[in-house]
Enzyme design. Structure first.
Site, PDB file in Angstrom:
ATOM      1  N   ARG A  34      -6.554  -5.636  -9.962  1.00  0.00           N
ATOM      2  CA  ARG A  34      -7.867  -5.059 -10.297  1.00  0.00           C
ATOM      3  C   ARG A  34      -8.634  -5.921 -11.308  1.00  0.00           C
ATOM      4  O   ARG A  34      -9.854  -5.848 -11.378  1.00  0.00           O
ATOM      5  CB  ARG A  34      -7.706  -3.640 -10.856  1.00  0.00           C
ATOM      6  CG  ARG A  34      -7.600  -2.597  -9.764  1.00  0.00           C
ATOM      7  CD  ARG A  34      -7.532  -1.209 -10.340  1.00  0.00           C
ATOM      8  NE  ARG A  34      -7.765  -0.208  -9.314  1.00  0.00           N
ATOM      9  CZ  ARG A  34      -7.579   1.091  -9.490  1.00  0.00           C
ATOM     10  NH1 ARG A  34      -7.150   1.542 -10.651  1.00  0.00           N
ATOM     11  NH2 ARG A  34      -7.824   1.933  -8.519  1.00  0.00           N
ATOM     12  N   LYS A 196      -1.041  13.569  -0.824  1.00  0.00           N
ATOM     13  CA  LYS A 196      -1.963  14.526  -1.467  1.00  0.00           C
ATOM     14  C   LYS A 196      -2.761  15.306  -0.431  1.00  0.00           C
ATOM     15  O   LYS A 196      -3.868  14.923  -0.049  1.00  0.00           O
ATOM     16  CB  LYS A 196      -2.911  13.778  -2.398  1.00  0.00           C
ATOM     17  CG  LYS A 196      -2.210  13.207  -3.607  1.00  0.00           C
ATOM     18  CD  LYS A 196      -3.219  12.597  -4.550  1.00  0.00           C
ATOM     19  CE  LYS A 196      -2.550  11.660  -5.519  1.00  0.00           C
ATOM     20  NZ  LYS A 196      -3.334  10.480  -5.828  1.00  0.00           N
ATOM     21  N   GLY A 303      -3.640   3.664  -3.344  1.00  0.00           N
ATOM     22  CA  GLY A 303      -2.642   3.041  -4.219  1.00  0.00           C
ATOM     23  C   GLY A 303      -1.333   2.689  -3.526  1.00  0.00           C
ATOM     24  O   GLY A 303      -0.847   1.569  -3.641  1.00  0.00           O
ATOM     25  N   GLY A 326      -8.791   7.443  -4.990  1.00  0.00           N
ATOM     26  CA  GLY A 326      -9.590   8.651  -4.789  1.00  0.00           C
ATOM     27  C   GLY A 326     -11.011   8.331  -4.344  1.00  0.00           C
ATOM     28  O   GLY A 326     -11.580   9.051  -3.511  1.00  0.00           O
TER      29      GLY A 326
HETATM   30  C1  3PG Z   1      -7.968   5.097  -9.976  1.00  0.00           C
HETATM   31  O1  3PG Z   1      -6.955   4.509 -10.383  1.00  0.00           O
HETATM   32  O2  3PG Z   1      -8.030   5.615  -8.837  1.00  0.00           O
HETATM   33  C2  3PG Z   1      -9.180   5.113 -10.839  1.00  0.00           C
HETATM   34  O3  3PG Z   1      -9.020   4.266 -11.936  1.00  0.00           O
HETATM   35  C3  3PG Z   1      -9.540   6.502 -11.270  1.00  0.00           C
HETATM   36  O4  3PG Z   1      -8.580   7.003 -12.173  1.00  0.00           O
HETATM   37  P1  3PG Z   1      -8.523   8.573 -12.495  1.00  0.00           P
HETATM   38  O5  3PG Z   1      -7.967   9.235 -11.267  1.00  0.00           O
HETATM   39  O6  3PG Z   1      -7.645   8.708 -13.698  1.00  0.00           O
HETATM   40  O7  3PG Z   1      -9.944   9.022 -12.738  1.00  0.00           O
END
Ligand code: 3PG
Length: 347
Positions: A34, A196, A303, A326
């Site tokens: 990232r 999820k 992820g 997300g």
């Molecule tokens: C992620 O890793 O998907 C983003 O950085 C968002 O993180 P968060 O779900 O803690 O808002």
């Protein structure tokens, strides 16, 4: 929405929002993907004379409190190593010392501020906090696509008060994921797995309207079957599993591989089983192998899928890998993301 090419960065102090929410291990960055992903944006801005950048990011979920285990210091070190120059670290952007550092930044300098989620106002989407953060800056650049689904101050508020644009990573994410929302080639296939269920169900429903076939695996398939949720006919579920429901079984794997081999456009999000345990990796491995050997235009994200792809050194086998977890899910579910809406509304 404005992009980097629409803005003159000459002589500007630039506030850059990134997503440096990276895994840490023993105080060091474990995966710098990232960080590397925003280098093109940083380089683009600094090519223009007398520009300087202050980067803001979150890391983890410190819940509005200072917590050293979520410090961005290891990220500053890693960014400095990658870029080959010193990164100035700002402990607190809002106190006098922070203000002095920001004001005295020289041409081409980069500073990284401490975790923006150490301030409770960030997650409260606080307007005054956003104003205080951005008032020293000429321009705001958001390159944190993976945080655009959060209605947080540095994502959703700052563009209300500063000339703003999307960075190169954000631009690419929006371009590529817009393709995934309107697959330009058929047959189009979506492969959705992972755990999820609450986030994956709207995604499956939305992709079923767009894709020829949606293949579902992982925990999400098990739960949807257990709950007897009804889907459109083009949503396909496993016929067999391994050890209860811990991986997709051989019949399902063969059926999914056949479908994947016919695809011209493919999007993949989520593993097919409990892939972190060696004995339940096979389904994901075989589906991954089928995906990379297909001629389809291939987009992946999430992820766990990205972790799996990286474990196979397979990133270059995909046409695009989204940095969003997300955010990618919500984008592909057709939702309006607060960070994108804010950039669109910026005049
Ligand atoms: C992620 O890793 O998907 C983003 O950085 C968002 O993180 P968060 O779900 O803690 O808002």
């Amino acid at each position: 929405m404005k992009y980097l090419k629409d803005i003159d960065f000459k002589n500007k102090r630039v506030l850059l929002r990134t997503d440096f929410n990276v895994p840490l291990e023993n105080g060091k960055v474990k995966d710098d993907w990232r960080i590397r992903a925003v280098l093109p944006t940083i380089k683009y801005i600094l090519k223009q004379p007398k520009s300087k950048i202050v980067i803001i990011s979150h890391l983890g979920r410190p819940e509005g409190k200072i917590d050293p285990k979520f410090s961005l210091r290891p990220v500053a070190k890693k960014l400095g190593e990658i870029i080959g120059r010193k990164i100035v670290f700002i402990e607190d952007m809002l106190n006098n010392e922070g203000n002095d550092i920001i004001r005295s930044l020289g041409e081409g300098e980069i500073a990284l501020a401490e975790n923006i989620r150490f301030y409770p106002e960030e997650e409260k989407d606080d307007e005054n906090f956003a104003i205080n953060l951005c008032h020293h800056f000429g321009v705001f650049v958001n390159d944190a696509f993976s945080a655009t689904h959060r209605a947080h101050a540095t994502v959703a508020q700052i563009p209300r008060f500063k000339p703003s644009c999307a960075g190169l990573l954000m631009e690419k994410e929006i371009d590529e994921l817009s393709k995934a929302l309107k697959p330009p080639k058929r047959p189009s296939i979506a492969v959705i797995g992972g755990a999820k269920i609450e986030t994956k169900l709207p995604l499956i429903e939305s992709l079923a309207d767009i894709y020829d076939v949606v293949l579902v695996g992982g925990r999400v398939a098990v739960e949807a079957q257990e709950k007897k949720i009804a889907f459109k006919q083009n949503v396909v579920f496993p016929d067999d599993y391994i050890d209860g429901t811990l991986d997709i079984g051989p019949k399902t794997t063969e059926k999914y591989k056949m479908a994947i081999s016919a695809a011209s456009f493919l999007v993949w999000n989520g593993p097919m089983g409990k892939f972190e345990e060696e004995k339940y990796r096979k389904g994901t491995e075989e589906i991954y192998a089928a995906i990379i050997s297909s001629d389809a235009y291939k987009i992946a994200g999430g992820g766990e899928s990205v972790e799996f792809i990286n474990s196979q050194n397979g990133a270059d086998k995909f046409d695009f890998i989204s940095s969003g977890g997300g955010a990618m899910l919500e984008f592909l579910s057709g939702k309006k993301l607060p960070g994108i809406v804010a950039l669109e509304n910026n005049l």
